[in-house]
Enzyme design. Structure first.
Site, mmCIF file in Angstrom:
data_model
loop_
_atom_site.group_PDB
_atom_site.id
_atom_site.type_symbol
_atom_site.label_atom_id
_atom_site.label_comp_id
_atom_site.label_asym_id
_atom_site.label_seq_id
_atom_site.Cartn_x
_atom_site.Cartn_y
_atom_site.Cartn_z
ATOM 1 C CG HIS A 66 -1.947 1.282 1.620
ATOM 2 N ND1 HIS A 66 -2.989 1.173 1.567
ATOM 3 C CD2 HIS A 66 -1.442 2.512 1.998
ATOM 4 C CE1 HIS A 66 -3.483 2.413 1.932
ATOM 5 N NE2 HIS A 66 -2.424 3.189 2.061
ATOM 6 C CD GLU A 67 1.838 3.854 3.781
ATOM 7 O OE1 GLU A 67 2.281 4.712 3.109
ATOM 8 O OE2 GLU A 67 0.701 3.429 4.428
ATOM 9 C CG HIS A 70 0.437 6.345 -0.577
ATOM 10 N ND1 HIS A 70 -0.643 6.932 -0.890
ATOM 11 C CD2 HIS A 70 0.013 5.329 0.470
ATOM 12 C CE1 HIS A 70 -1.711 6.616 -0.308
ATOM 13 N NE2 HIS A 70 -1.274 5.605 0.778
HETATM 14 ZN ZN ZN Z 1 -2.096 5.312 2.533
#
Ligand code: ZN
Length: 378
Positions: A66-67, A70
């Protein structure tokens, strides 16, 4: 937040965990194990515990992905990412710059929840492919139990992150939209911080009501998350106020020009007793053969064993100007502050035309903001 323990490097990004993560890692393994034990008491303890550990590890890997999502978008849009840290309440990608436009902010934020949602669907898809069906009730095999939990938790993570409370991903998406509509980054941050405060307060009230109605730990957990969000929203608001107070202010306006100096041959005991204690200052310029060679602060002194102080010279522990980050008098103060936060130092030497012009510290900047605030209030 910087990682306390480094796990490795991935696409040039340091991945690590903060100490607070260890607590939550244990909690998750224990709660998974007790959950599996409750639903499938016939499984041997070895199966239950290894399943709990593997599932927890895959969960943390999902957060890292998830990171990374980003980070990938941030890097593509020209914002460097130094590290990804897992901490008690999830993960955080340490992006070095704020987005310069609403569109970058929007995509950098929303890609996280999208990624978690897709990861969730993949886990549920894998469970489905091996014969699990949603209507079957409690998953009967360890493989299903792990996959189904990972599927639902990632989808829950995606939904939770889309709550429009800044600084959650949803709050950033909301701020990007407000930024696009109002055309002002500062106004959008104020609006997003306000909405974030409102949502945080609602979570606290709702969580406490649930707790008193008998929901127990779940209610308290919700209230705790609300409290954390309200702190984060207040912090981002304060940061905005501070950076507004510093707009147009240069390093030369804030730095201190009088820098006491100390001879490089001075031993550390003399330095501590005659210089630091005597003057109450924390930072000195080290002079070697009449030349300014570097800086020495309380911080460096503390790293040397007290018994070795009489036999160690200031030169030996000084931070030489060639090796440390320096700033120029014309730099924006906000930029200097960002460098201090990133490098985790309290002061930076200010160099002009190859010579030391002064020192700027976090304390100087804080004093500057306070003076301005007092003048404004008067
Ligand atoms: Zn996030």
């Amino acid at each position: 937040m910087r990682p306390s323990i480094r796990l490795g490097r991935f696409f040039g990004i340091d991945i690590g965990v903060h100490y607070s993560w260890l607590i939550i890692a244990f909690l998750i393994v224990f709660s998974l194990a007790s959950n599996f034990e409750l639903t499938n008491p016939q499984w041997p303890p070895l199966v239950i515990w290894s399943l709990a550990v593997i599932t927890a590890l895959l969960f943390f890997a999902s957060i890292v992905v998830h990171e990374l999502a980003h980070a990938a978008v941030a890097i593509r849009r020209g914002m460097p990412v130094r590290s990804i840290t897992l901490f008690a309440l999830g993960g955080v990608a340490n992006i070095e710059k704020e987005s310069t436009d609403a569109k970058s902010e929007f995509w950098t934020a929303i890609v996280g929840p999208i990624t978690s949602f897709v990861i969730g669907l993949v886990f549920l898809g894998l469970a489905h492919a091996t014969g699990w069906r949603p209507g079957l009730g409690t998953p009967a095999s360890p493989l299903w139990a792990g996959l189904v939990w990972l599927g639902y938790i990632n989808i829950a993570l995606a939904l939770f992150n889309m709550i429009p409370g800044y600084p959650l991903d949803g709050g950033r998406v909301f701020r990007a939209i407000a930024w696009r509509i109002t055309g002002s980054h500062d106004r959008a941050t104020r609006i997003a911080a306000g909405v974030g405060q409102f949502i945080a307060a609602s979570l606290i009230v709702f969580g406490l009501i649930r707790f008193f109605l008998g929901a127990g730990f779940g209610g308290l957990w919700l209230a705790f998350i609300g409290w954390f969000l309200s702190q984060a929203a207040a912090a981002s608001y304060a940061e905005l106020e501070a950076s507004a107070a510093l707009t147009g202010v240069r390093v030369r306006d804030v730095m201190s020009e009088e820098c006491p100096s100390v001879d490089g041959n001075t031993n550390l005991r003399t330095f501590a007793e005659d210089y630091l204690l005597h003057s109450g200052r924390r930072c000195f310029v080290v002079v070697e053969n009449g030349r300014q060679a570097g800086l020495v602060t309380v911080h460096e002194l503390k790293h040397v064993d007290r018994q070795r102080w009489p036999f160690t010279t200031v030169s030996e522990i000084a931070l030489s100007f060639d090796r440390i980050r320096t700033v120029s008098p014309d730099m924006d103060v906000t930029q200097a502050l960002q460098i201090m936060l990133r490098e985790d130092v309290n002061q930076l030497p200010v160099i002009s035309n190859g010579k030391l012009a002064g020192v700027i510290s976090r304390g100087h900047i804080l004093q500057f903001i306070q003076t301005r605030a007092e003048l404004k209030a008067a």
